[in-house]
Design a protein around this motif. Structure first.
Motif, PDB file in Angstrom:
ATOM      1  N   VAL A  64       0.539  -1.363   0.148  1.00 15.12           N
ATOM      2  CA  VAL A  64       0.077  -0.181  -0.106  1.00 15.12           C
ATOM      3  C   VAL A  64       1.104   1.356   0.241  1.00 15.12           C
ATOM      4  CG1 VAL A  64      -1.650   1.161   0.689  1.00 15.12           C
ATOM      5  CG2 VAL A  64      -1.995  -1.493   1.439  1.00 15.12           C
ATOM      6  N   LEU A  65       0.880   2.524  -0.840  1.00 18.69           N
ATOM      7  CA  LEU A  65       1.571   2.934  -1.464  1.00 18.69           C
ATOM      8  C   LEU A  65       1.007   4.754  -0.874  1.00 18.69           C
ATOM      9  CD1 LEU A  65       3.459   1.495  -4.820  1.00 18.69           C
ATOM     10  CD2 LEU A  65       4.972   1.780  -1.931  1.00 18.69           C
ATOM     11  N   ASP A  66       1.463   5.551  -0.203  1.00 16.94           N
ATOM     12  CA  ASP A  66       0.877   6.805  -0.234  1.00 16.94           C
ATOM     13  C   ASP A  66       2.012   7.762  -1.419  1.00 16.94           C
ATOM     14  OD1 ASP A  66      -0.175   9.026   0.081  1.00 16.94           O
ATOM     15  OD2 ASP A  66       0.092   8.966   2.274  1.00 16.94           O
ATOM     16  N   GLY A  67       1.379   8.752  -2.152  1.00 15.34           N
ATOM     17  CA  GLY A  67       2.141   9.665  -3.110  1.00 15.34           C
ATOM     18  C   GLY A  67       0.935  10.212  -4.049  1.00 15.34           C
ATOM     19  N   GLU A  68       1.817  11.315  -4.397  1.00 14.78           N
ATOM     20  CA  GLU A  68       1.496  12.118  -5.795  1.00 14.78           C
ATOM     21  C   GLU A  68       1.278  12.191  -7.165  1.00 14.78           C
ATOM     22  OE1 GLU A  68      -0.716  16.187  -4.893  1.00 14.78           O
ATOM     23  OE2 GLU A  68       0.085  15.192  -3.768  1.00 14.78           O
ATOM     24  N   LEU A  69      -0.053  11.654  -7.931  1.00 16.73           N
ATOM     25  CA  LEU A  69      -0.414  12.033  -8.882  1.00 16.73           C
ATOM     26  C   LEU A  69       0.226  13.645  -9.566  1.00 16.73           C
ATOM     27  CD1 LEU A  69      -3.404   9.202  -9.508  1.00 16.73           C
ATOM     28  CD2 LEU A  69      -1.073   9.028  -9.560  1.00 16.73           C
ATOM     29  N   ILE A  70       1.129  13.195 -10.235  1.00 15.92           N
ATOM     30  CA  ILE A  70       1.182  14.252 -11.354  1.00 15.92           C
ATOM     31  C   ILE A  70       1.550  14.116 -13.188  1.00 15.92           C
ATOM     32  CG2 ILE A  70       2.370  15.104  -9.341  1.00 15.92           C
ATOM     33  CD1 ILE A  70       5.168  14.565 -11.075  1.00 15.92           C
ATOM     34  N   VAL A  71       1.410  15.292 -13.970  1.00 14.55           N
ATOM     35  CA  VAL A  71       1.250  15.168 -15.244  1.00 14.55           C
ATOM     36  C   VAL A  71       2.990  15.984 -15.908  1.00 14.55           C
ATOM     37  CG1 VAL A  71       1.024  14.931 -17.360  1.00 14.55           C
ATOM     38  CG2 VAL A  71      -0.525  13.785 -15.504  1.00 14.55           C
ATOM     39  N   TRP A  72       3.957  15.745 -16.411  1.00 17.82           N
ATOM     40  CA  TRP A  72       4.471  16.761 -16.641  1.00 17.82           C
ATOM     41  C   TRP A  72       4.156  17.310 -18.646  1.00 17.82           C
ATOM     42  CZ3 TRP A  72       8.166  18.463 -13.654  1.00 17.82           C
ATOM     43  CH2 TRP A  72       7.792  17.821 -12.084  1.00 17.82           C
ATOM     44  N   GLU A  73       4.348  18.244 -18.611  1.00 18.57           N
ATOM     45  CA  GLU A  73       4.016  19.104 -20.243  1.00 18.57           C
ATOM     46  C   GLU A  73       5.117  20.101 -19.865  1.00 18.57           C
ATOM     47  OE1 GLU A  73       0.556  20.391 -22.317  1.00 18.57           O
ATOM     48  OE2 GLU A  73       1.101  21.377 -20.693  1.00 18.57           O
ATOM     49  N   ARG A  74       5.849  19.817 -20.457  1.00 15.69           N
ATOM     50  CA  ARG A  74       7.390  20.585 -20.871  1.00 15.69           C
ATOM     51  C   ARG A  74       8.548  21.137 -19.826  1.00 15.69           C
ATOM     52  NH1 ARG A  74       3.223  22.476 -24.371  1.00 15.69           N
ATOM     53  NH2 ARG A  74       2.834  24.876 -22.712  1.00 15.69           N
ATOM     54  N   GLY A  75       8.076  20.042 -18.666  1.00 15.39           N
ATOM     55  CA  GLY A  75       9.398  20.290 -17.516  1.00 15.39           C
ATOM     56  C   GLY A  75       8.713  20.427 -16.353  1.00 15.39           C
ATOM     57  N   ARG A  76       7.113  20.872 -16.701  1.00 16.45           N
ATOM     58  CA  ARG A  76       6.409  21.582 -15.522  1.00 16.45           C
ATOM     59  C   ARG A  76       5.434  20.391 -14.824  1.00 16.45           C
ATOM     60  NH1 ARG A  76       6.811  26.608 -13.516  1.00 16.45           N
ATOM     61  NH2 ARG A  76       4.685  26.492 -13.251  1.00 16.45           N
ATOM     62  N   THR A  77       4.889  20.715 -14.221  1.00 19.89           N
ATOM     63  CA  THR A  77       3.721  19.981 -13.983  1.00 19.89           C
ATOM     64  C   THR A  77       2.399  20.731 -14.157  1.00 19.89           C
ATOM     65  OG1 THR A  77       3.343  20.961 -11.385  1.00 19.89           O
ATOM     66  CG2 THR A  77       5.025  18.654 -11.908  1.00 19.89           C
ATOM     67  N   ASN A  78       1.165  19.974 -15.232  1.00 17.36           N
ATOM     68  CA  ASN A  78       0.255  20.425 -15.079  1.00 17.36           C
ATOM     69  C   ASN A  78      -1.124  19.624 -14.501  1.00 17.36           C
ATOM     70  OD1 ASN A  78      -2.130  20.810 -17.300  1.00 17.36           O
ATOM     71  ND2 ASN A  78      -0.772  21.651 -18.782  1.00 17.36           N
ATOM     72  N   PHE A  79      -1.421  20.715 -13.649  1.00 17.61           N
ATOM     73  CA  PHE A  79      -3.262  20.167 -13.718  1.00 17.61           C
ATOM     74  C   PHE A  79      -3.716  19.825 -13.950  1.00 17.61           C
ATOM     75  CE2 PHE A  79      -6.489  20.505 -10.429  1.00 17.61           C
ATOM     76  CZ  PHE A  79      -6.097  19.858  -9.098  1.00 17.61           C
ATOM     77  N   ALA A  80      -4.208  20.655 -14.871  1.00 17.62           N
ATOM     78  CA  ALA A  80      -5.176  20.750 -15.840  1.00 17.62           C
ATOM     79  C   ALA A  80      -5.455  18.882 -16.807  1.00 17.62           C
ATOM     80  CB  ALA A  80      -5.113  21.754 -16.841  1.00 17.62           C
ATOM     81  N   LEU A  81      -3.981  19.018 -17.120  1.00 15.93           N
ATOM     82  CA  LEU A  81      -4.263  17.325 -17.427  1.00 15.93           C
ATOM     83  C   LEU A  81      -4.591  16.100 -16.867  1.00 15.93           C
ATOM     84  CD1 LEU A  81      -0.451  17.836 -19.951  1.00 15.93           C
ATOM     85  CD2 LEU A  81      -3.122  17.469 -20.847  1.00 15.93           C
ATOM     86  N   LEU A  82      -3.960  15.786 -15.101  1.00 21.60           N
ATOM     87  CA  LEU A  82      -4.705  15.303 -14.568  1.00 21.60           C
ATOM     88  C   LEU A  82      -6.613  15.467 -14.551  1.00 21.60           C
ATOM     89  CD1 LEU A  82      -2.401  15.748 -11.199  1.00 21.60           C
ATOM     90  CD2 LEU A  82      -2.859  14.031 -12.651  1.00 21.60           C
ATOM     91  N   GLN A  83      -7.214  16.640 -14.620  1.00 21.83           N
ATOM     92  CA  GLN A  83      -8.243  17.363 -14.494  1.00 21.83           C
ATOM     93  C   GLN A  83      -9.115  15.879 -15.558  1.00 21.83           C
ATOM     94  OE1 GLN A  83      -8.367  21.322 -13.754  1.00 21.83           O
ATOM     95  NE2 GLN A  83      -9.356  20.547 -11.836  1.00 21.83           N
ATOM     96  N   ARG A  84      -8.334  16.666 -16.570  1.00 20.05           N
ATOM     97  CA  ARG A  84      -9.186  16.162 -17.878  1.00 20.05           C
ATOM     98  C   ARG A  84      -9.447  14.466 -18.021  1.00 20.05           C
ATOM     99  NH1 ARG A  84      -5.190  19.993 -21.484  1.00 20.05           N
ATOM    100  NH2 ARG A  84      -5.445  21.582 -21.099  1.00 20.05           N
ATOM    101  N   ARG A  85      -8.171  13.682 -17.627  1.00 18.75           N
ATOM    102  CA  ARG A  85      -8.416  12.244 -17.270  1.00 18.75           C
ATOM    103  C   ARG A  85      -9.869  12.070 -16.822  1.00 18.75           C
ATOM    104  NH1 ARG A  85      -3.849   8.401 -16.795  1.00 18.75           N
ATOM    105  NH2 ARG A  85      -2.401   9.840 -17.732  1.00 18.75           N
ATOM    106  N   VAL A  86     -10.793  12.489 -16.031  1.00 23.33           N
ATOM    107  CA  VAL A  86     -11.629  12.253 -15.738  1.00 23.33           C
ATOM    108  C   VAL A  86     -12.813  12.445 -16.390  1.00 23.33           C
ATOM    109  CG1 VAL A  86     -13.972  13.223 -13.795  1.00 23.33           C
ATOM    110  CG2 VAL A  86     -11.132  13.177 -13.569  1.00 23.33           C
ATOM    111  N   THR A  87     -12.655  13.820 -16.906  1.00 17.55           N
ATOM    112  CA  THR A  87     -13.495  14.042 -18.616  1.00 17.55           C
ATOM    113  C   THR A  87     -13.293  13.701 -20.130  1.00 17.55           C
ATOM    114  OG1 THR A  87     -12.525  16.498 -18.767  1.00 17.55           O
ATOM    115  CG2 THR A  87     -14.183  16.043 -17.093  1.00 17.55           C
ATOM    116  N   ALA A  88     -12.519  13.244 -19.671  1.00 20.38           N
ATOM    117  CA  ALA A  88     -11.734  12.479 -21.294  1.00 20.38           C
ATOM    118  C   ALA A  88     -12.395  11.362 -21.704  1.00 20.38           C
ATOM    119  CB  ALA A  88     -10.054  12.121 -21.329  1.00 20.38           C
ATOM    120  N   GLY A  89     -13.278  10.398 -20.978  1.00 20.55           N
ATOM    121  CA  GLY A  89     -14.338   9.380 -22.154  1.00 20.55           C
ATOM    122  C   GLY A  89     -13.408   8.972 -22.829  1.00 20.55           C
ATOM    123  N   ARG A  90     -14.178   8.296 -24.267  1.00 21.62           N
ATOM    124  CA  ARG A  90     -13.527   7.747 -25.203  1.00 21.62           C
ATOM    125  C   ARG A  90     -11.594   8.091 -25.229  1.00 21.62           C
ATOM    126  NH1 ARG A  90     -18.155   6.065 -29.457  1.00 21.62           N
ATOM    127  NH2 ARG A  90     -20.141   5.318 -28.221  1.00 21.62           N
ATOM    128  N   GLY A  91     -11.496   9.698 -25.334  1.00 28.27           N
ATOM    129  CA  GLY A  91     -10.189   9.679 -25.764  1.00 28.27           C
ATOM    130  C   GLY A  91      -9.238   9.611 -24.430  1.00 28.27           C
TER     131      GLY A  91
END
Length: 334
Positions: A64-91
């Motif tokens: 059992v692990l504890d941590g932080e899910l992040i997405v990198w974009e051009r060397g920086r974390t991008n929180f919006a790309l995490l949020q889009r995972r929830v609404t991406a649907g078929r994409g």
């Protein structure tokens, strides 16, 4: 386990410091061949992160692990790309391929045999976690730690700009892991003092509750950039004397309208847990205020609410930094 907010990074010989990542807190359970990802609020995130579940499945069952899910974009974390995972649907699968997530790990709650290790000191849990991640997929990353306050200073000055971390988390090396408790962990967020234009308020003009803020972009358009925390009584009185209702002006037979819609669209706030539109009072965009904001600035908006510091009647709205870009506009000082 939670961290207590503080106004300065704690110092001490029994303390260790870690970067505060700008992502989603996540507990990962590996039971037999099943992986379950759970958010801090208890939400099931498993479906949205197939890339992370595959990576966790390579570890021994029972962990059992504890941590932080992040997405990198051009060397920086991008929180919006995490949020889009929830609404991406078929994409979703395309998004996983184009913008893979990483799981930055900082604690171990159960060992490979499923044995709970919550009562062990943090230093022991960390040592086990390091051994566990030896040879793990690159998407499972061990967060850096340091006792060097010089390194902490670098994180707060260099990393917050370069990588988008929010601040520093400080932990007591001997602390037990206590779910739901704030004991032995502290978090310090780096804040920036800057200016913005008041173009709307919630509540009423006689009883202000919060301020809706904006900045001009390079084309002279007033863009919505965020909202303040609730105002104190003395702040309401101060601002009540400065803000004024919107005055319609005539221009070539057309009425010059406020540049923002009424109500404010829910998508502008970026809050998935409060999807309703926000009704507000439009005011003349002539008042400049000084605010304190954290480092979470994306798509020309502050993701978290900002703190009102004081009014700046000495400043013109044209003295406020322009929205030149997500990074440049944020750090550009007047």
């Amino acid at each position: 386990m939670l961290a207590t907010p503080v106004d300065a990074v704690p110092e001490g010989t029994d303390l260790i410091h870690e970067p505060k990542w700008d992502g989603w807190r996540c507990i990962a359970f590996h039971e037999d061949d099943r992986v379950y990802l759970q958010s801090r609020a208890g939400r099931n995130l498993t479906t949205y992160f197939p890339d992370i579940t595959r990576a966790v499945r390579t570890l021994p069952p029972g962990v059992v692990l504890d941590g932080e899910l992040i997405v990198w974009e051009r060397g920086r974390t991008n929180f919006a790309l995490l949020q889009r995972r929830v609404t991406a649907g078929r994409g979703l699968l395309r998004m996983v391929n184009d913008h893979p997530a990483h799981y930055v790990l900082f604690d171990l709650l159960a060992a490979a045999d499923g044995r709970p290790v919550l009562d062990l000191p943090l230093s022991d849990r960390r040592a086990q976690l390091e051994r566990l991640l030896g040879g793990a997929p690159a998407q499972l990353t061990l967060t850096p730690q340091t006792t060097d306050m010089g390194q902490v200073s670098d994180w707060l000055t260099e990393w917050t700009v370069a990588t988008g971390i929010e601040g520093v988390v400080t932990k007591r090396l001997g602390s037990r892991y206590q779910p739901g408790r704030r004991s032995g962990w502290w978090k310090f967020r780096r804040h920036l003092t800057t200016e913005a234009i008041v173009a709307g308020v919630t509540g009423s003009l006689h009883s202000l509750e919060t301020l809706l803020l904006g900045r001009f972009d390079r084309w002279g358009r007033l863009r919505y950039t965020g909202r303040t925390h609730p105002l104190h009584t003395d702040q309401r009185q101060e601002l009540g004397l400065l803000v004024s209702p919107l005055r319609p002006l005539q221009h070539r037979r057309a009425t010059v309208v406020h540049p923002w819609p009424q109500p404010l669209p829910a998508s502008w706030s970026g809050q998935l847990d409060r999807p309703e539109a926000l009704r507000y009072v439009q005011v003349e965009p002539t008042t400049v205020v000084e605010i304190e904001a954290d480092m979470a600035f994306e798509h020309q908006r502050w993701r978290h609410r900002v703190r009102y510091a004081r009014a700046r009647p000495d400043m013109s709205v044209y003295d406020v930094p322009l929205l030149l870009g997500e990074v440049e506009g944020y750090f550009d000082e007047p």
